[in-house]
Enzyme design. Sequence first.
Site, mmCIF file in Angstrom:
data_model
loop_
_atom_site.group_PDB
_atom_site.id
_atom_site.type_symbol
_atom_site.label_atom_id
_atom_site.label_comp_id
_atom_site.label_asym_id
_atom_site.label_seq_id
_atom_site.Cartn_x
_atom_site.Cartn_y
_atom_site.Cartn_z
ATOM 1 C CE1 TYR A 19 -3.860 -2.238 0.469
ATOM 2 C CE2 TYR A 19 -2.704 -3.068 2.206
ATOM 3 C CZ TYR A 19 -3.833 -3.240 1.555
ATOM 4 O OH TYR A 19 -4.791 -4.142 1.377
ATOM 5 C CE1 TYR A 67 -4.139 -3.509 5.778
ATOM 6 C CE2 TYR A 67 -4.137 -4.506 8.189
ATOM 7 C CZ TYR A 67 -3.657 -4.512 6.734
ATOM 8 O OH TYR A 67 -2.485 -5.134 6.601
ATOM 9 C CG ASP A 94 -7.620 9.086 0.325
ATOM 10 O OD1 ASP A 94 -8.573 8.668 -0.318
ATOM 11 O OD2 ASP A 94 -7.465 8.600 1.584
ATOM 12 C CG ASN A 115 -15.410 3.045 4.199
ATOM 13 O OD1 ASN A 115 -16.422 3.584 4.754
ATOM 14 N ND2 ASN A 115 -15.197 2.330 3.366
#
Length: 173
Positions: A19, A67, A94, A115
């Site tokens: 990632y 996460y 982001d 989220n």
Amino acid sequence: MQENKPIMIIGLGNPGKEYVLTRHNVGFLAVKYLAGADATWKSEHDAMTTRATIDGHKVIFVRPMTYMNLSGVAVGALMRFYKIPVENIIVIHDDMDLKIGDVREKVGGSSAGHNGIKSIDAAIGPDYRRIRIGIGHPRDFESKMDPADWVLAQFSDEQLTIITLAIESIKLF
């Protein structure tokens, strides 16, 4: 901002090598840059943290290791542990609805479907400062990629240059 308390600056992203340079990890990239290349990171409360003094402000930089979708777990735990008021919280993340490289700030507001922000809102409420870095939307690049795949995809070299300049433009104080 409460002057007698540290400021916690959280960069949102996902842990793991796969990632590192993905669009969803812009927050991680930003806090690593802002903390400086010589920062020493340690693991605490489901996050990697480092400390610095910037313009006379004590700062705790945070990269949640829970996460993206569970970022609030680490943020809430650190906020309670260090007794940091919500007005001393800055979250960098982001934003697919902003043109790539655009930087916008606001205090509070909705999650706009993000989220990581939803998780933090659930843990500490919505009234913290947010620094949003535009990663563009697939339609901006004439891509038919699903938005969920878009945020987990790597930046092109040209896009990474734009993001780097955006991160370098961030003014914390």
